[in-house]
Scaffold this motif. Structure first.
Motif, PDB file in Angstrom:
ATOM      1  N   ILE A  92      19.709 -42.846 -11.952  1.00  0.00           N
ATOM      2  CA  ILE A  92      19.426 -42.637 -13.376  1.00  0.00           C
ATOM      3  C   ILE A  92      18.002 -43.065 -13.718  1.00  0.00           C
ATOM      4  O   ILE A  92      17.361 -42.453 -14.584  1.00  0.00           O
ATOM      5  CB  ILE A  92      20.468 -43.390 -14.235  1.00  0.00           C
ATOM      6  N   ALA A  93      17.489 -44.078 -13.053  1.00  0.00           N
ATOM      7  CA  ALA A  93      16.103 -44.504 -13.305  1.00  0.00           C
ATOM      8  C   ALA A  93      15.130 -43.371 -13.019  1.00  0.00           C
ATOM      9  O   ALA A  93      14.126 -43.215 -13.720  1.00  0.00           O
ATOM     10  CB  ALA A  93      15.766 -45.724 -12.451  1.00  0.00           C
ATOM     11  N   ASP A  94      15.442 -42.561 -11.999  1.00  0.00           N
ATOM     12  CA  ASP A  94      14.572 -41.434 -11.645  1.00  0.00           C
ATOM     13  C   ASP A  94      14.964 -40.143 -12.351  1.00  0.00           C
ATOM     14  O   ASP A  94      14.154 -39.208 -12.424  1.00  0.00           O
ATOM     15  CB  ASP A  94      14.617 -41.196 -10.126  1.00  0.00           C
ATOM     16  N   ASN A  95      16.203 -40.073 -12.846  1.00  0.00           N
ATOM     17  CA  ASN A  95      16.717 -38.843 -13.469  1.00  0.00           C
ATOM     18  C   ASN A  95      17.468 -39.201 -14.748  1.00  0.00           C
ATOM     19  O   ASN A  95      18.696 -39.092 -14.815  1.00  0.00           O
ATOM     20  CB  ASN A  95      17.658 -38.111 -12.495  1.00  0.00           C
ATOM     21  N   PRO A  96      16.758 -39.650 -15.770  1.00  0.00           N
ATOM     22  CA  PRO A  96      17.433 -40.199 -16.957  1.00  0.00           C
ATOM     23  C   PRO A  96      18.146 -39.179 -17.826  1.00  0.00           C
ATOM     24  O   PRO A  96      18.878 -39.567 -18.736  1.00  0.00           O
ATOM     25  CB  PRO A  96      16.277 -40.851 -17.727  1.00  0.00           C
ATOM     26  N   THR A  97      17.969 -37.879 -17.564  1.00  0.00           N
ATOM     27  CA  THR A  97      18.570 -36.874 -18.441  1.00  0.00           C
ATOM     28  C   THR A  97      19.769 -36.178 -17.811  1.00  0.00           C
ATOM     29  O   THR A  97      20.263 -35.196 -18.363  1.00  0.00           O
ATOM     30  CB  THR A  97      17.524 -35.805 -18.825  1.00  0.00           C
ATOM     31  N   VAL A  98      20.276 -36.661 -16.690  1.00  0.00           N
ATOM     32  CA  VAL A  98      21.445 -36.049 -16.041  1.00  0.00           C
ATOM     33  C   VAL A  98      22.706 -36.702 -16.608  1.00  0.00           C
ATOM     34  O   VAL A  98      23.081 -37.819 -16.232  1.00  0.00           O
ATOM     35  CB  VAL A  98      21.378 -36.201 -14.515  1.00  0.00           C
ATOM     36  N   ALA A 120      29.314 -47.690 -23.235  1.00  0.00           N
ATOM     37  CA  ALA A 120      27.919 -47.343 -23.538  1.00  0.00           C
ATOM     38  C   ALA A 120      27.444 -46.184 -22.670  1.00  0.00           C
ATOM     39  O   ALA A 120      26.708 -45.304 -23.140  1.00  0.00           O
ATOM     40  CB  ALA A 120      27.027 -48.565 -23.339  1.00  0.00           C
ATOM     41  N   ALA A 121      27.863 -46.159 -21.401  1.00  0.00           N
ATOM     42  CA  ALA A 121      27.456 -45.067 -20.507  1.00  0.00           C
ATOM     43  C   ALA A 121      28.029 -43.737 -20.976  1.00  0.00           C
ATOM     44  O   ALA A 121      27.335 -42.716 -20.994  1.00  0.00           O
ATOM     45  CB  ALA A 121      27.900 -45.371 -19.076  1.00  0.00           C
ATOM     46  N   PHE A 122      29.316 -43.731 -21.360  1.00  0.00           N
ATOM     47  CA  PHE A 122      29.930 -42.494 -21.835  1.00  0.00           C
ATOM     48  C   PHE A 122      29.274 -42.021 -23.135  1.00  0.00           C
ATOM     49  O   PHE A 122      29.045 -40.823 -23.329  1.00  0.00           O
ATOM     50  CB  PHE A 122      31.430 -42.693 -22.049  1.00  0.00           C
ATOM     51  N   GLU A 123      28.983 -42.955 -24.021  1.00  0.00           N
ATOM     52  CA  GLU A 123      28.333 -42.594 -25.281  1.00  0.00           C
ATOM     53  C   GLU A 123      26.945 -42.018 -25.027  1.00  0.00           C
ATOM     54  O   GLU A 123      26.527 -41.058 -25.698  1.00  0.00           O
ATOM     55  CB  GLU A 123      28.257 -43.819 -26.188  1.00  0.00           C
ATOM     56  N   HIS A 124      26.229 -42.589 -24.074  1.00  0.00           N
ATOM     57  CA  HIS A 124      24.900 -42.078 -23.732  1.00  0.00           C
ATOM     58  C   HIS A 124      25.009 -40.665 -23.183  1.00  0.00           C
ATOM     59  O   HIS A 124      24.198 -39.787 -23.525  1.00  0.00           O
ATOM     60  CB  HIS A 124      24.237 -42.997 -22.712  1.00  0.00           C
ATOM     61  N   ALA A 125      26.015 -40.416 -22.344  1.00  0.00           N
ATOM     62  CA  ALA A 125      26.219 -39.065 -21.809  1.00  0.00           C
ATOM     63  C   ALA A 125      26.462 -38.066 -22.938  1.00  0.00           C
ATOM     64  O   ALA A 125      25.934 -36.942 -22.907  1.00  0.00           O
ATOM     65  CB  ALA A 125      27.397 -39.060 -20.838  1.00  0.00           C
ATOM     66  N   LEU A 126      27.228 -38.466 -23.940  1.00  0.00           N
ATOM     67  CA  LEU A 126      27.522 -37.560 -25.050  1.00  0.00           C
ATOM     68  C   LEU A 126      26.312 -37.343 -25.943  1.00  0.00           C
ATOM     69  O   LEU A 126      26.190 -36.293 -26.580  1.00  0.00           O
ATOM     70  CB  LEU A 126      28.703 -38.100 -25.861  1.00  0.00           C
ATOM     71  N   GLU A 127      25.435 -38.318 -26.010  1.00  0.00           N
ATOM     72  CA  GLU A 127      24.191 -38.120 -26.748  1.00  0.00           C
ATOM     73  C   GLU A 127      23.342 -37.045 -26.081  1.00  0.00           C
ATOM     74  O   GLU A 127      22.694 -36.247 -26.752  1.00  0.00           O
ATOM     75  CB  GLU A 127      23.400 -39.434 -26.818  1.00  0.00           C
ATOM     76  N   MET A 128      23.367 -37.023 -24.759  1.00  0.00           N
ATOM     77  CA  MET A 128      22.605 -36.021 -24.019  1.00  0.00           C
ATOM     78  C   MET A 128      23.284 -34.662 -24.040  1.00  0.00           C
ATOM     79  O   MET A 128      22.617 -33.626 -24.090  1.00  0.00           O
ATOM     80  CB  MET A 128      22.394 -36.485 -22.576  1.00  0.00           C
ATOM     81  N   ASN A 129      24.614 -34.666 -23.990  1.00  0.00           N
ATOM     82  CA  ASN A 129      25.362 -33.410 -23.957  1.00  0.00           C
ATOM     83  C   ASN A 129      26.687 -33.596 -24.691  1.00  0.00           C
ATOM     84  O   ASN A 129      27.655 -34.106 -24.117  1.00  0.00           O
ATOM     85  CB  ASN A 129      25.615 -32.977 -22.509  1.00  0.00           C
ATOM     86  N   PRO A 130      26.758 -33.177 -25.952  1.00  0.00           N
ATOM     87  CA  PRO A 130      27.997 -33.349 -26.728  1.00  0.00           C
ATOM     88  C   PRO A 130      29.187 -32.589 -26.164  1.00  0.00           C
ATOM     89  O   PRO A 130      30.318 -32.849 -26.575  1.00  0.00           O
ATOM     90  CB  PRO A 130      27.617 -32.806 -28.118  1.00  0.00           C
ATOM     91  N   ASP A 131      28.959 -31.669 -25.245  1.00  0.00           N
ATOM     92  CA  ASP A 131      30.053 -30.913 -24.629  1.00  0.00           C
ATOM     93  C   ASP A 131      30.444 -31.469 -23.263  1.00  0.00           C
ATOM     94  O   ASP A 131      31.162 -30.802 -22.507  1.00  0.00           O
ATOM     95  CB  ASP A 131      29.661 -29.445 -24.485  1.00  0.00           C
ATOM     96  N   ALA A 135      33.193 -37.133 -20.351  1.00  0.00           N
ATOM     97  CA  ALA A 135      32.728 -38.329 -21.059  1.00  0.00           C
ATOM     98  C   ALA A 135      33.714 -38.690 -22.173  1.00  0.00           C
ATOM     99  O   ALA A 135      33.942 -39.875 -22.442  1.00  0.00           O
ATOM    100  CB  ALA A 135      31.333 -38.104 -21.624  1.00  0.00           C
ATOM    101  N   TYR A 136      34.286 -37.668 -22.820  1.00  0.00           N
ATOM    102  CA  TYR A 136      35.319 -37.940 -23.831  1.00  0.00           C
ATOM    103  C   TYR A 136      36.550 -38.567 -23.184  1.00  0.00           C
ATOM    104  O   TYR A 136      37.176 -39.472 -23.747  1.00  0.00           O
ATOM    105  CB  TYR A 136      35.713 -36.651 -24.552  1.00  0.00           C
ATOM    106  N   TYR A 137      36.907 -38.098 -22.000  1.00  0.00           N
ATOM    107  CA  TYR A 137      38.047 -38.660 -21.269  1.00  0.00           C
ATOM    108  C   TYR A 137      37.794 -40.142 -20.988  1.00  0.00           C
ATOM    109  O   TYR A 137      38.639 -41.004 -21.270  1.00  0.00           O
ATOM    110  CB  TYR A 137      38.223 -37.893 -19.964  1.00  0.00           C
ATOM    111  N   GLY A 138      36.622 -40.443 -20.432  1.00  0.00           N
ATOM    112  CA  GLY A 138      36.312 -41.829 -20.112  1.00  0.00           C
ATOM    113  C   GLY A 138      36.252 -42.714 -21.340  1.00  0.00           C
ATOM    114  O   GLY A 138      36.769 -43.838 -21.344  1.00  0.00           O
ATOM    115  N   LEU A 139      35.628 -42.198 -22.408  1.00  0.00           N
ATOM    116  CA  LEU A 139      35.521 -43.003 -23.626  1.00  0.00           C
ATOM    117  C   LEU A 139      36.896 -43.234 -24.243  1.00  0.00           C
ATOM    118  O   LEU A 139      37.153 -44.300 -24.820  1.00  0.00           O
ATOM    119  CB  LEU A 139      34.593 -42.304 -24.621  1.00  0.00           C
TER     120      LEU A 139
END
Length: 211
Positions: A92-98, A120-131, A135-139
């Motif tokens: 993630i440090a090298d690829n922060p938008t995946v 926090a990780a799941f919420e960050h994923a949803l900020e990048m991609n709401p679909d 991430a919804y499952y994990g959250l």
């Protein structure tokens, strides 16, 4: 005595849900048992952003990114969660938008019982991609652990809306049924004249099987 079933759920999901996580990376999607023999496609499907240099250098960089992603997934699959955690942070440090990497980080943290960081990780994923359905499952699992059942139900319903027919849909529906029952029982017990006994804590149905 602490109910250990959520721990079992977290460990199982960190292995089983990575297949779902990779649906955006590998096509066709793999089964939970990882039995598919189809070769992985070009990593262009998930690596984004302009890269400097020649086309050859760009392809080399993309192959390196995919290799590091797959190495982190393998650590998760083998249950080496501490190693996987280091690998995901490095990726993630090298690829922060995946967004998929953030989701896998979240499931790794669940396996380590680091629930707030997982959320926090799941919420960050949803900020990048709401679909980003998984991430919804994990959250939803994180919210269930916090005893926020109404919110967990809402997130699991969103997951089902996005992935109604995939291999985890039956598990999501079983979890929904359980949480809705628990929420209904809790509401009933809170009514005047009803029993004060609270519903037993339980993990969602997916805890019974890894696939």
């Amino acid at each position: 005595m602490r109910d250990k079933r959520p721990v079992a759920l977290a460990v199982l999901l960190s292995a089983a849900m990575i297949i779902l996580t990779l649906e955006h990376l590998v096509s066709p999607p793999l089964s939970p048992a990882a039995e598919a023999a189809d070769p992985a496609p070009s990593p262009q499907s998930y690596v984004s952003g302009a890269l400097n240099g020649s086309e050859h250098a760009r392809q080399q960089q993309q192959r390196l990114r995919l290799k590091r992603f797959e190495e982190a997934v393998q650590l998760m699959t083998l249950g080496h969660l501490e190693g996987a955690l280091v690998a995901w942070h490095r990726f993630i440090a090298d690829n922060p938008t995946v967004a998929e990497a953030q989701v896998n980080l979240g499931f790794t943290l669940i396996g380590l019982l680091r629930w707030p960081e997982a959320g926090a990780a799941f919420e960050h994923a949803l900020e990048m991609n709401p679909d980003q359905a998984n991430a919804y499952y994990g959250l939803a699992l994180v919210l269930e652990q916090r005893q926020q059942l109404a919110a967990a139900i809402g997130h699991m319903r969103t997951y089902l809306h996005l992935r109604r027919d995939d291999q985890f849909a039956s598990r999501a529906r079983a979890a929904l049924w359980l949480w809705e029952t628990q929420l209904s029982d809790a509401t009933h017990d809170a009514e005047p004249g009803s029993s004060s006994e609270s519903p037993a804590s339980a993990a969602p149905a997916p805890a019974s099987s890894a696939g």
